[in-house]
Design a protein around this motif. Structure first.
Motif, PDB file in Angstrom:
ATOM      1  N   TYR A   1       0.856  -1.184   0.000  1.00 22.02           N
ATOM      2  CA  TYR A   1       0.000   0.000   0.000  1.00 22.02           C
ATOM      3  C   TYR A   1       0.894   1.237   0.000  1.00 22.02           C
ATOM      4  CZ  TYR A   1      -3.741  -3.208   1.358  1.00 22.02           C
ATOM      5  OH  TYR A   1      -4.641  -4.231   1.389  1.00 22.02           O
ATOM      6  N   SER A   2       0.669   2.136  -0.947  1.00 18.08           N
ATOM      7  CA  SER A   2       1.502   3.339  -1.066  1.00 18.08           C
ATOM      8  C   SER A   2       0.652   4.583  -0.841  1.00 18.08           C
ATOM      9  CB  SER A   2       2.162   3.388  -2.442  1.00 18.08           C
ATOM     10  OG  SER A   2       3.031   2.277  -2.610  1.00 18.08           O
ATOM     11  N   TRP A   3       1.012   5.344   0.185  1.00 18.63           N
ATOM     12  CA  TRP A   3       0.280   6.540   0.593  1.00 18.63           C
ATOM     13  C   TRP A   3       1.144   7.770   0.382  1.00 18.63           C
ATOM     14  CZ3 TRP A   3      -4.762   6.228   2.382  1.00 18.63           C
ATOM     15  CH2 TRP A   3      -5.233   4.942   2.698  1.00 18.63           C
ATOM     16  N   ARG A   4       0.500   8.887   0.105  1.00 18.04           N
ATOM     17  CA  ARG A   4       1.237  10.139  -0.131  1.00 18.04           C
ATOM     18  C   ARG A   4       0.576  11.293   0.611  1.00 18.04           C
ATOM     19  NH1 ARG A   4       3.369  11.617  -5.976  1.00 18.04           N
ATOM     20  NH2 ARG A   4       5.023  10.270  -5.138  1.00 18.04           N
ATOM     21  N   GLN A   5       1.413  12.061   1.321  1.00 17.11           N
ATOM     22  CA  GLN A   5       0.992  13.291   1.991  1.00 17.11           C
ATOM     23  C   GLN A   5       1.742  14.446   1.346  1.00 17.11           C
ATOM     24  OE1 GLN A   5      -0.762  15.677   3.337  1.00 17.11           O
ATOM     25  NE2 GLN A   5      -1.167  14.435   5.146  1.00 17.11           N
ATOM     26  N   THR A   6       1.020  15.290   0.598  1.00 18.86           N
ATOM     27  CA  THR A   6       1.674  16.338  -0.189  1.00 18.86           C
ATOM     28  C   THR A   6       1.802  17.665   0.546  1.00 18.86           C
ATOM     29  OG1 THR A   6      -0.433  16.995  -1.182  1.00 18.86           O
ATOM     30  CG2 THR A   6       0.864  15.323  -2.348  1.00 18.86           C
ATOM     31  N   LYS A   7       1.181  17.781   1.719  1.00 22.34           N
ATOM     32  CA  LYS A   7       1.284  19.007   2.499  1.00 22.34           C
ATOM     33  C   LYS A   7       2.208  18.772   3.700  1.00 22.34           C
ATOM     34  CE  LYS A   7      -1.616  21.313  -0.053  1.00 22.34           C
ATOM     35  NZ  LYS A   7      -1.112  22.376  -0.971  1.00 22.34           N
ATOM     36  N   PRO A   8       2.908  19.812   4.149  1.00 18.62           N
ATOM     37  CA  PRO A   8       3.835  19.646   5.268  1.00 18.62           C
ATOM     38  C   PRO A   8       3.152  19.008   6.477  1.00 18.62           C
ATOM     39  CG  PRO A   8       4.142  21.792   4.252  1.00 18.62           C
ATOM     40  CD  PRO A   8       2.921  21.189   3.619  1.00 18.62           C
ATOM     41  N   GLN A   9       3.872  18.107   7.121  1.00 22.89           N
ATOM     42  CA  GLN A   9       3.313  17.327   8.225  1.00 22.89           C
ATOM     43  C   GLN A   9       4.368  17.152   9.305  1.00 22.89           C
ATOM     44  OE1 GLN A   9       0.749  13.672   7.534  1.00 22.89           O
ATOM     45  NE2 GLN A   9       2.705  12.673   7.957  1.00 22.89           N
ATOM     46  N   ALA A  10       3.983  17.389  10.552  1.00 24.27           N
ATOM     47  CA  ALA A  10       4.885  17.150  11.680  1.00 24.27           C
ATOM     48  C   ALA A  10       5.091  15.652  11.862  1.00 24.27           C
ATOM     49  CB  ALA A  10       4.306  17.763  12.952  1.00 24.27           C
ATOM     50  N   THR A  11       6.241  15.271  12.379  1.00 19.08           N
ATOM     51  CA  THR A  11       6.572  13.853  12.512  1.00 19.08           C
ATOM     52  C   THR A  11       5.608  13.113  13.427  1.00 19.08           C
ATOM     53  OG1 THR A  11       8.237  14.608  14.113  1.00 19.08           O
ATOM     54  CG2 THR A  11       9.011  13.939  11.937  1.00 19.08           C
ATOM     55  N   TYR A  12       5.152  13.740  14.525  1.00 12.13           N
ATOM     56  CA  TYR A  12       4.250  13.025  15.428  1.00 12.13           C
ATOM     57  C   TYR A  12       2.875  12.813  14.814  1.00 12.13           C
ATOM     58  CZ  TYR A  12       1.192  16.882  16.994  1.00 12.13           C
ATOM     59  OH  TYR A  12       0.252  17.887  17.051  1.00 12.13           O
ATOM     60  N   LEU A  13       2.584  13.538  13.735  1.00 12.20           N
ATOM     61  CA  LEU A  13       1.294  13.384  13.062  1.00 12.20           C
ATOM     62  C   LEU A  13       1.331  12.324  11.968  1.00 12.20           C
ATOM     63  CD1 LEU A  13       0.376  17.166  12.798  1.00 12.20           C
ATOM     64  CD2 LEU A  13      -0.578  15.484  14.380  1.00 12.20           C
ATOM     65  N   ALA A  14       2.521  11.785  11.683  1.00  6.08           N
ATOM     66  CA  ALA A  14       2.617  10.662  10.755  1.00  6.08           C
ATOM     67  C   ALA A  14       2.134   9.405  11.473  1.00  6.08           C
ATOM     68  CB  ALA A  14       4.058  10.487  10.288  1.00  6.08           C
ATOM     69  N   THR A  15       1.318   8.611  10.807  1.00  7.19           N
ATOM     70  CA  THR A  15       0.776   7.416  11.444  1.00  7.19           C
ATOM     71  C   THR A  15       0.916   6.208  10.538  1.00  7.19           C
ATOM     72  OG1 THR A  15      -1.119   6.550  12.697  1.00  7.19           O
ATOM     73  CG2 THR A  15      -1.613   7.646  10.613  1.00  7.19           C
ATOM     74  N   LEU A  16       0.968   5.040  11.162  1.00  3.76           N
ATOM     75  CA  LEU A  16       0.971   3.769  10.449  1.00  3.76           C
ATOM     76  C   LEU A  16       0.053   2.810  11.197  1.00  3.76           C
ATOM     77  CD1 LEU A  16       2.110   1.833   8.286  1.00  3.76           C
ATOM     78  CD2 LEU A  16       3.911   1.236   9.927  1.00  3.76           C
ATOM     79  N   ALA A  17      -0.854   2.183  10.473  1.00  3.39           N
ATOM     80  CA  ALA A  17      -1.751   1.196  11.068  1.00  3.39           C
ATOM     81  C   ALA A  17      -1.807  -0.017  10.158  1.00  3.39           C
ATOM     82  CB  ALA A  17      -3.151   1.774  11.254  1.00  3.39           C
ATOM     83  N   VAL A  18      -1.499  -1.176  10.734  1.00  6.51           N
ATOM     84  CA  VAL A  18      -1.546  -2.433   9.989  1.00  6.51           C
ATOM     85  C   VAL A  18      -2.515  -3.365  10.691  1.00  6.51           C
ATOM     86  CG1 VAL A  18      -0.240  -4.448   9.222  1.00  6.51           C
ATOM     87  CG2 VAL A  18       0.813  -2.165   9.140  1.00  6.51           C
ATOM     88  N   GLY A  19      -3.402  -3.988   9.943  1.00  6.39           N
ATOM     89  CA  GLY A  19      -4.356  -4.924  10.521  1.00  6.39           C
ATOM     90  C   GLY A  19      -5.399  -5.329   9.503  1.00  6.39           C
ATOM     91  N   ARG A  20      -6.440  -5.987   9.996  1.00  9.21           N
ATOM     92  CA  ARG A  20      -7.560  -6.370   9.133  1.00  9.21           C
ATOM     93  C   ARG A  20      -8.688  -5.369   9.381  1.00  9.21           C
ATOM     94  NH1 ARG A  20      -6.848 -11.571   7.057  1.00  9.21           N
ATOM     95  NH2 ARG A  20      -5.061 -12.673   7.962  1.00  9.21           N
ATOM     96  N   PHE A  21      -8.916  -4.507   8.408  1.00 16.66           N
ATOM     97  CA  PHE A  21      -9.848  -3.399   8.557  1.00 16.66           C
ATOM     98  C   PHE A  21     -11.017  -3.529   7.583  1.00 16.66           C
ATOM     99  CE2 PHE A  21      -5.810  -1.521  10.010  1.00 16.66           C
ATOM    100  CZ  PHE A  21      -6.201  -0.956  11.217  1.00 16.66           C
TER     101      PHE A  21
END
Length: 497
Positions: free
Chosen positions: A207-227
């Motif tokens: 899965y490839s995600w893109r955030q094109t606007k400036p983002q603070a590091t603590y606001l970066a998230t990763l979630a892996v599971g069965r959703f």
């Protein structure tokens, strides 16, 4: 955010005496911290990041994470070496294509020594290859990597990045992101921004995600599971992606009844704060044991405990308000946290008015009347609460009451111009409480230093005249609790507990 940690400010800096070539005698190491008064060793000095490209592979069964981080940055001084905030095992570091020396220092510092020193203003490309079991790593006695029955989640404040990617971990150094994650087939990977592609092969899906606007590091998230993932578009045209763990049990219905209102609430908040600042919105509810929610940019993290007592659209309002106040405009230092939490709480007060469950003034009166003058609540200064009190109730509730006092002082017209103009004035940047004070004075045309000092910086209960409270509060009588109160308070549940 809704969790408090102990600041590591008392920790002594480790002395790293690495040899510098004679030809680079004028070059010096980047600082192991960015200079935040609450967290001296968070972030790093000597460079500014513009982009993170993260290519990851995660196995939920063993909690093994492999990654290659490519970091684009520019030096802000003549550098002999520099730090990245990171905990996992590193096998190789390259700087501008050449292998670099590296070592670990303190509890979360990766110290990189490039083959040749770097002059100020130099564009640099840093590649870090790494692997490890994030749940086995701890710093300062805690972890922000949360395992779930079918995966894991990285979402916490004021730090979360160390457990899954090397970074300059401070809100003042924002960057854009590409996050590409390979997980076993049947498992999904969520991150910030918009989904660019999915690719399945040999039992793994990327899965490839893109955030094109400036983002603070603590606001970066990763979630892996069965959703269970739902998609849609708000009436205002904002794409919405929400996700729910398939094993939420009794909380599933209440979670969906709340988070599925994301598009509606984004459009409603846009009326107060201006156009939604990002390319997508949404939230996810994993099966975790944590208690808080967090404004991870464009993809809000919600603990299922937020919905244990039923649907709560108010917490969704709180976290989505942060997309303007906290994510679009981020704090300069962590002491400026009122700019995040006071405003997100006030958004809930406006929602309470909208829902007919108590006006903002009634909520301010209730806060004022509920805490006698000797209550420790009034000792916390929302404008500079200290690291131990960064997520104290006073930052939220007294912080929101300060905004009601501002509204009463400048009038509705000027007040709502301030609310809407602030995100535009500092779009995708950083700002301080002092910056907001100056902006409010400029827009309103009124001197406001005394009001802000009374509400944000004095460790005492403001006088009733300063509160502009209703007559029962001024008289010290009991004030009825607005119907919305319990749901409003749930939004900052879990911090420090």
């Amino acid at each position: 955010m809704h969790r408090r940690i102990i600041a590591p400010g008392a920790l002594a800096a480790a002395s790293l005496l690495l040899a510098i070539p004679a030809s680079a005698a004028s070059y010096s190491p980047g600082a192991p911290g960015i200079g935040d008064p609450y967290y001296p060793y968070y972030g790093n000095g000597g460079y500014d990041v513009s982009h993170y490209d993260l290519r990851l592979r995660y196995q939920p069964r063993t909690d093994e994470l492999q990654g290659t981080a490519t970091i684009l940055a520019r030096t802000t001084q003549d550098l002999s070496r520099f730090d990245l905030d990171f905990l996992l095992n590193v096998s190789e570091v390259r700087v501008n294509g050449a292998k670099a020396g590296f070592t670990h220092s303190q509890q979360h510092e990766l110290v990189v020594t490039p083959k040749t020193p770097l002059a100020k203003g130099t564009p640099i490309t840093v590649v870090v290859r790494y692997s490890g079991v994030p749940s086995a790593k701890s710093a300062y006695g805690f972890t922000t990597w949360h395992r779930t029955p079918d995966g894991a989640v990285a979402a916490d404040e004021p730090e979360a990045a160390w457990w899954w990617f090397p970074s300059n971990d401070h809100p003042s150094d924002k960057a854009t992101y590409d996050v590409s994650v390979a997980v076993p087939d049947g498992t999904q990977a969520l991150s910030n921004g918009t989904l660019q592609s999915t690719d399945s092969r040999l039992g793994w899906t990327r899965y490839s995600w893109r955030q094109t606007k400036p983002q603070a590091t603590y606001l970066a998230t990763l979630a892996v599971g069965r959703f269970d993932i739902t998609t849609g578009t708000s009436e205002g045209g904002v794409p919405v992606v929400n996700a729910y763990s398939r094993d939420l049990g009794d909380n599933d219905g209440a979670a969906r009844a709340s988070v599925e209102r994301t598009g509606e609430i984004v459009d409603w908040l846009s009326g107060y704060f201006g156009p939604y600042p990002f390319a997508s919105a949404g939230g996810y509810v994993p099966n975790t044991t944590t208690g808080y929610a967090l404004e991870t940019q464009t993809r809000v993290y919600y603990s299922p405990k937020q919905f244990a007592k039923g649907a709560n659209a108010s917490v969704v309002v709180h976290e989505l308000a942060h997309q303007w106040y906290g994510d679009d405009v981020s704090v300069k230092d962590w002491k400026d946290i009122w700019l995040n939490e006071g405003f997100a709480t006030y958004a809930q007060w406006l929602w309470s008015e909208h829902e007919g469950e108590g006006t903002a003034q009634e909520l301010a009166d209730y806060v004022y009347a509920s805490h006698p003058a000797d209550d420790p609540f009034w000792k916390v200064k929302p404008g500079d609460p200290g690291a131990d009190n960064q997520f104290d109730d006073a930052v939220y509730d007294r912080g929101a009451a300060a905004l009601q006092a501002l509204r009463n002082t400048v009038g509705d017209k000027a007040f709502f111009r301030i609310l809407k103009g602030w995100p535009k004035a500092h779009a995708y940047g950083n700002a301080s409480v002092a910056d907001f004070e100056r902006y409010a004075e400029h827009v309103s045309g009124k001197p406001l230093a005394g009001l802000f000092d009374t509400w944000l910086f004095q460790p005492s209960k403001p006088a009733a005249s300063a509160a502009r409270a209703a007559s029962p509060a001024r008289a010290g009588a009991a004030v009825a609790r607005p119907r919305s109160w319990q749901k409003i308070e749930a939004a900052h549940g879990g911090h420090g507990h």
